[in-house]
Write an enzyme that holds these catalytic residues in place. Structure first.
Site, short mmCIF file in Angstrom:
data_model
loop_
_atom_site.label_atom_id
_atom_site.label_comp_id
_atom_site.label_asym_id
_atom_site.label_seq_id
_atom_site.Cartn_x
_atom_site.Cartn_y
_atom_site.Cartn_z
N ARG A 71 0.84 -1.19 0.00
CA ARG A 71 0.00 0.00 0.00
C ARG A 71 0.89 1.26 0.00
O ARG A 71 1.93 1.27 0.66
CB ARG A 71 -0.90 0.02 1.23
CG ARG A 71 -2.04 -1.00 1.20
CD ARG A 71 -2.66 -1.13 2.58
NE ARG A 71 -3.86 -1.96 2.62
CZ ARG A 71 -3.87 -3.28 2.68
NH1 ARG A 71 -2.73 -3.97 2.68
NH2 ARG A 71 -5.01 -3.94 2.73
N HIS A 74 -0.01 3.11 4.90
CA HIS A 74 -0.63 2.05 5.71
C HIS A 74 -0.21 0.67 5.22
O HIS A 74 -1.00 -0.28 5.22
CB HIS A 74 -2.16 2.15 5.70
CG HIS A 74 -2.69 3.41 6.31
ND1 HIS A 74 -3.08 3.49 7.63
CD2 HIS A 74 -2.90 4.65 5.80
CE1 HIS A 74 -3.51 4.73 7.89
NE2 HIS A 74 -3.39 5.45 6.80
N ARG A 111 -8.92 -3.80 9.88
CA ARG A 111 -7.45 -3.80 9.70
C ARG A 111 -6.86 -2.57 10.37
O ARG A 111 -7.35 -1.46 10.20
CB ARG A 111 -7.09 -3.82 8.21
CG ARG A 111 -5.59 -3.87 7.95
CD ARG A 111 -5.27 -4.03 6.46
NE ARG A 111 -3.85 -4.06 6.21
CZ ARG A 111 -3.08 -2.98 6.02
NH1 ARG A 111 -3.61 -1.78 6.02
NH2 ARG A 111 -1.78 -3.11 5.80
N ASN A 147 -8.83 6.46 11.59
CA ASN A 147 -7.54 6.40 12.29
C ASN A 147 -7.77 6.34 13.80
O ASN A 147 -8.91 6.47 14.26
CB ASN A 147 -6.70 7.63 11.96
CG ASN A 147 -6.05 7.56 10.58
OD1 ASN A 147 -5.92 6.48 9.99
ND2 ASN A 147 -5.66 8.69 10.05
N PHE A 160 -2.43 15.68 0.04
CA PHE A 160 -2.04 14.36 0.58
C PHE A 160 -0.71 13.86 0.01
O PHE A 160 0.16 13.43 0.77
CB PHE A 160 -3.17 13.35 0.35
CG PHE A 160 -2.98 12.07 1.10
CD1 PHE A 160 -3.08 12.03 2.49
CD2 PHE A 160 -2.70 10.88 0.44
CE1 PHE A 160 -2.90 10.84 3.19
CE2 PHE A 160 -2.53 9.69 1.13
CZ PHE A 160 -2.63 9.66 2.51
N ARG A 357 -10.64 11.46 -1.13
CA ARG A 357 -10.47 10.04 -0.78
C ARG A 357 -11.42 9.16 -1.59
O ARG A 357 -11.12 8.01 -1.89
CB ARG A 357 -10.73 9.82 0.71
CG ARG A 357 -9.72 10.48 1.62
CD ARG A 357 -10.05 10.23 3.07
NE ARG A 357 -9.72 8.89 3.50
CZ ARG A 357 -10.17 8.32 4.63
NH1 ARG A 357 -10.96 9.00 5.43
NH2 ARG A 357 -9.81 7.09 4.95
N TYR A 361 -8.97 5.78 -3.24
CA TYR A 361 -8.89 4.39 -2.77
C TYR A 361 -9.24 3.39 -3.85
O TYR A 361 -8.60 2.34 -3.97
CB TYR A 361 -9.80 4.19 -1.54
CG TYR A 361 -9.24 4.87 -0.31
CD1 TYR A 361 -9.16 6.26 -0.24
CD2 TYR A 361 -8.78 4.15 0.78
CE1 TYR A 361 -8.64 6.89 0.86
CE2 TYR A 361 -8.26 4.78 1.89
CZ TYR A 361 -8.20 6.15 1.93
OH TYR A 361 -7.68 6.78 3.03
N ARG A 368 -2.31 -1.87 -6.96
CA ARG A 368 -1.96 -2.79 -5.87
C ARG A 368 -2.46 -4.21 -6.17
O ARG A 368 -1.73 -5.19 -6.00
CB ARG A 368 -2.64 -2.28 -4.60
CG ARG A 368 -1.99 -2.67 -3.32
CD ARG A 368 -2.56 -1.87 -2.19
NE ARG A 368 -3.91 -2.25 -1.83
CZ ARG A 368 -4.23 -3.33 -1.15
NH1 ARG A 368 -3.29 -4.17 -0.77
NH2 ARG A 368 -5.48 -3.60 -0.84
FE1 HDD Z 1 -5.97 7.04 3.43
C1 HDD Z 1 -5.07 3.81 2.96
C2 HDD Z 1 -7.02 6.27 6.63
C3 HDD Z 1 -6.70 10.34 3.99
C4 HDD Z 1 -5.24 7.72 0.22
N1 HDD Z 1 -6.00 5.37 4.58
C5 HDD Z 1 -5.60 4.13 4.19
C6 HDD Z 1 -5.83 3.20 5.26
C7 HDD Z 1 -6.37 3.89 6.30
C8 HDD Z 1 -6.49 5.26 5.86
C9 HDD Z 1 -6.77 3.35 7.65
C10 HDD Z 1 -5.48 1.72 5.22
C11 HDD Z 1 -6.65 0.90 4.79
C12 HDD Z 1 -6.30 -0.55 4.86
O1 HDD Z 1 -6.13 -1.05 5.97
O2 HDD Z 1 -6.17 -1.14 3.79
N2 HDD Z 1 -6.62 8.10 5.02
C13 HDD Z 1 -7.11 7.59 6.20
C14 HDD Z 1 -7.75 8.63 6.95
C15 HDD Z 1 -7.65 9.77 6.22
C16 HDD Z 1 -6.96 9.44 5.00
C17 HDD Z 1 -8.41 8.43 8.30
C18 HDD Z 1 -8.16 11.14 6.52
C19 HDD Z 1 -9.13 11.39 7.34
N3 HDD Z 1 -5.93 8.72 2.33
C20 HDD Z 1 -6.30 9.98 2.73
C21 HDD Z 1 -6.26 10.88 1.60
C22 HDD Z 1 -5.85 10.14 0.51
C23 HDD Z 1 -5.65 8.79 1.00
C24 HDD Z 1 -6.61 12.35 1.65
C25 HDD Z 1 -5.62 10.54 -0.90
C26 HDD Z 1 -5.98 11.62 -1.46
N4 HDD Z 1 -5.20 5.97 1.88
C27 HDD Z 1 -5.02 6.46 0.63
C28 HDD Z 1 -4.58 5.41 -0.35
C29 HDD Z 1 -4.59 4.12 0.52
C30 HDD Z 1 -4.95 4.64 1.89
C31 HDD Z 1 -3.32 5.71 -1.09
C32 HDD Z 1 -3.36 3.23 0.48
C33 HDD Z 1 -3.88 1.84 0.34
C34 HDD Z 1 -5.28 1.98 0.10
O3 HDD Z 1 -5.63 3.30 0.10
O4 HDD Z 1 -6.07 1.09 -0.07
O5 HDD Z 1 -5.47 5.32 -1.41
#
Ligand code: HDD
Length: 709
Positions: A71, A74, A111, A147, A160, A357, A361, A368
């Site tokens: 990822r 995370h 998770r 979170n 981000f 978001r 995702y 991935r």
């Molecule tokens: Fe995110 C993963 C939580 C903002 C882009 N995020 C990811 C995961 C968590 C969060 C818990 C892991 C999920 C898992 O266990 O597979 N993220 C947050 C929270 C945010 C947040 C609580 C704000 C309140 N995230 C955020 C923004 C972006 C992302 C603003 C993009 C613009 N996040 C991602 C991602 C991930 C991710 C790159 C990496 C792997 C996935 O999504 O599945 O898309």
């Protein structure tokens, strides 16, 4: 309530995919039985290897493709199955089945993760923890991707990539791994003051949890709940852990990373394996739409929390995690959370972080997991039936029948057909919008200092000390003085005393006049001073709920207690304490000078859990030393035991001894602190138990800090 592992609908669905190799012959991927998997096919015993060898090619080919990209953030995480159940219907707020039907046990897969580190990094990094829950509801899958902190670093998804690029290892040398303590991160933070609130949470004990089972979870954004009449309420989601919110100290975190970098992962796995199922209650802060503008901050700003003293958290149900995954890759690695997965009764708001978001995702799963059909993977598959006209692509696993894949159709009988809202069809909330298209940040998002200051004011003195130490450590690792200086000025906007303490530790002064950080978030070249309220707003002096000093301290369930023993330990002491601890579901582990077994003074053999050379005090919550002269002499003969005790004392843990056990204490730093509130000499087990339930004796912190270990 029934916590037994009664299979959920998701468990039953997953059963269809499980493969058991017991009593089965080894075959190729085509089902051909194999008679040699050790030697390749050669022209003679010394080669050459033949291209014909399809067994070799298949085996190596699979191996060559075993990994998928981790990822983007995370990457390191652990997960478990369980269920969610509702205590009372909240139909006045939401029509979601999961929020109205108290008879349901909705399957979940949760998770937990760190943000910055790679897949193989340590669990105990100072970081935010991800808290993502997939609810397999009867109306479709709902993902609450949150979170362990109620706010986020930035206000707009547009930032981000910048945030993550700054905290990840620096791109020239890929250093440091799973650590925010480096120049690029503080360069960014000090230029982007909206990050401060989340940042001070990370500097607090919340950034180094004792256990994934002992942390809160938050949906962060303001979402909407929609009832049957189509009326909306704003909502914030909270997860409250049954075991309370507890953390380790930074010194422990550093040492745990060496002693057991899987500490959190192992802890979650072992607790579930032992039937000590982690549990969280789900709470809601509900705000009528009419009250949207009644706050001193903007509900759409994800860097702000709503203090619980202003809007109480209404507890509506609980989540129990009661089953470990069968296969890490198939489940924990392949699970794909999408904040865009909602069900009727739950909807979004215009929080600009959330909106971004919704795109990111789904998009990231393509690189991935490799195919847009990732929703068909067993762990991602909805338990609500899926029928639509979306077709084909890499790794299609289903065989859709018929000759129509379009809508409307008559050849397919009009199927799959649409559902009205009454029949459960999803309808987006009809929010009225009348605005200019404009690339900017709302002025109502501009107060960056009031809430970090509220957070800091609300902490207990020991928590404040931990924050001072954390800032000092992190900034101490930065090499550029202008970055440190900018940070000191910014920290002073939260609390001057805090900034001065950190400055002393850095050997610097808090600047009173610096080139002000440019808040690039608000607009080109805008100066943060122009946008900040002239004074920090104080809408609440303190919010006690923000401090871990006000969490639950009523259980020792799953706490790890080290019994230091050698041959000849006093069985009666041992048994009385062990029984008392186990009656409260604590875990007793025997740490001895060697592995194998030890003999008690009643000549019974006891299995050793860890030889002293293989373990460290940081892996335990408390220590007990039963009497028995021979045993104590053997423990005294190995200096690692005194180090073990000194270190536990330094980390403010409870220590109890019986009879000759006191002699061992006398050989440690504890000799000068026998009156400490969490040191027990020949005391009733219940006193020790009460101290373990308090997690730590923080009162000891100042004296203990000076103990050298
Ligand atoms: Fe995110 C993963 C939580 C903002 C882009 N995020 C990811 C995961 C968590 C969060 C818990 C892991 C999920 C898992 O266990 O597979 N993220 C947050 C929270 C945010 C947040 C609580 C704000 C309140 N995230 C955020 C923004 C972006 C992302 C603003 C993009 C613009 N996040 C991602 C991602 C991930 C991710 C790159 C990496 C792997 C996935 O999504 O599945 O898309």
């Amino acid at each position: 309530m029934d916590d037994k592992r009664t299979p959920t609908e998701k468990d039953k669905q997953l059963e269809n995919y499980k493969v058991d190799y017991t009593d089965k012959p080894l075959t190729t991927r085509q089902g051909l039985k194999v008679n040699d998997t050790n030697n390749s096919l050669k022209a003679g015993p010394r080669g050459a290897t033949l291209l014909e060898d399809f067994l070799l090619r298949e085996k190596i080919h699979n191996f060559d493709h075993e990994r998928i990209p981790e990822r983007i953030v995370h990457a390191r995480g652990s997960a478990a199955h369980g269920y969610f159940e509702l205590y009372e219907s909240i139909e006045e707020y939401s029509k979601a089945g999961i929020f109205t039907d108290t008879q349901r046990k909705t399957p979940v897969f949760a998770r937990f993760s760190t943000v910055a580190g790679s897949k193989g990094s340590t669990d105990l990094a100072r970081d935010v923890r991800g808290f993502a829950v997939k609810f397999y509801t009867e109306e479709g899958t709902w993902d609450l991707v949150g979170n362990n902190m109620p706010i986020f670093f930035i206000q707009d998804a547009m930032k981000f990539p910048d945030l993550i690029h700054s905290v990840k290892p620096e791109p020239n040398n890929e250093i440091p791994q799973a650590a925010s303590a480096h120049d690029t991160f503080y360069d960014f933070v000090s230029l982007t003051t909206e990050t401060l609130h989340n940042h001070i949470w990370v500097m607090s004990d919340r950034g180094i949890p004792r256990s994934l089972r002992m942390m809160e979870g938050f949906g962060i954004h303001t979402f909407r709940l929609i009832n049957k009449e189509g009326k909306a309420h704003f909502v914030k989601f909270h997860w409250k852990p049954k075991l309370g919110v507890h953390s380790v100290t930074w010194d422990e975190a550093v040492k745990i990373s060496g002693a057991d970098s899987d500490f959190h992962r192992r802890d979650l796995w072992e607790a579930i394996d032992a039937g000590q199922f982690p549990e969280w209650e789900l709470g809601l802060q509900i705000i009528p739409e009419e009250d949207e503008h009644k706050f001193d901050f903007d509900l759409l700003d994800p860097t702000k929390l709503i203090p619980e003293e202003m809007v109480p958290v209404k507890i509506i149900g609980r989540m129990v995690l009661n089953r470990n995954p069968d296969n890490f890759f198939a489940e924990t690695e392949q699970v794909a959370f999408l904040p865009g997965n909602v069900v009727p009764g739950i909807d979004f708001t215009n929080d600009p972080l959330l909106q971004g978001r919704l795109f990111s995702y789904r998009d990231t799963q393509l690189s991935r997991l490799g195919s847009h059909n990732f929703h068909q993977l067993p762990i991602n598959k909805s338990v609500a039936p899926v029928h639509n006209n979306q077709r084909d692509g890499h790794m299609q696993m289903e065989i859709p029948k018929g000759n129509t894949a379009y809508f409307p159709n008559s050849l397919g009988g009009g199927c799959p057909y649409l559902s009205s809202v009454e029949e459960g069809g999803f309808e987006s909330y009809q929010e009225r919008i009348d605005a200019h298209k404009i690339r900017t940040r709302s002025e109502s998002f501009s107060d960056h200092f009031s809430q970090p200051a509220l957070f800091y004011r609300s902490l207990a003195s020991w928590e404040k000390n931990h924050v001072i130490d954390a800032y000092s450590f992190e900034l101490g690792k930065c090499t550029h003085d202008h970055i440190k200086s900018r940070m000191l000025w910014i920290i002073a906007q939260i609390d001057e005393a805090l900034a001065n303490e950190v400055a002393d530790n850095l050997g610097m002064k808090v600047p009173d006049d610096i080139e002000r950080p440019i808040n690039q978030a608000i607009g080109a070249n805008a100066n943060v001073e122009d946008h900040q309220p002239k004074k920090k707003k104080i809408y609440l002096e303190e919010s006690p709920e923000l401090s871990q000093a006000h969490t639950k301290f009523d259980t020792i369930a799953t706490r790890q207690i080290a019994f230091l023993v050698a041959d000849g330990f006093h069985m009666k002491d041992f048994e009385a304490m062990k029984k008392a601890l186990e009656a409260k579901n604590a875990v007793v582990k025997l740490v001895a000078p060697h592995g194998g077994t030890v003999l008690c003074d009643e000549k019974m053999e006891h299995k050793v859990d860890a030889a002293i050379m293989t373990t460290e005090s940081v892996l335990f919550d408390a220590i007990y030393i039963p009497g028995g002269k021979k045993s104590i002499d053997a423990l005294l003969a190995k200096s690692k035991f005194t180090k073990f005790i000194n270190e536990a004392f330094k980390h403010c843990k409870a220590i109890a001894v019986a009879h000759e056990g006191e002699t061992l204490l006398d050989a440690t730093a504890v000799v000068d602190f026998k009156n400490d509130a969490a040191v027990f000499i020949n005391k009733d087990p219940k006193d020790f138990i009460a101290a373990v339930a308090k997690h730590r004796n923080w009162e000891r912190m100042d004296v203990a800090a000076e103990i050298a270990v």
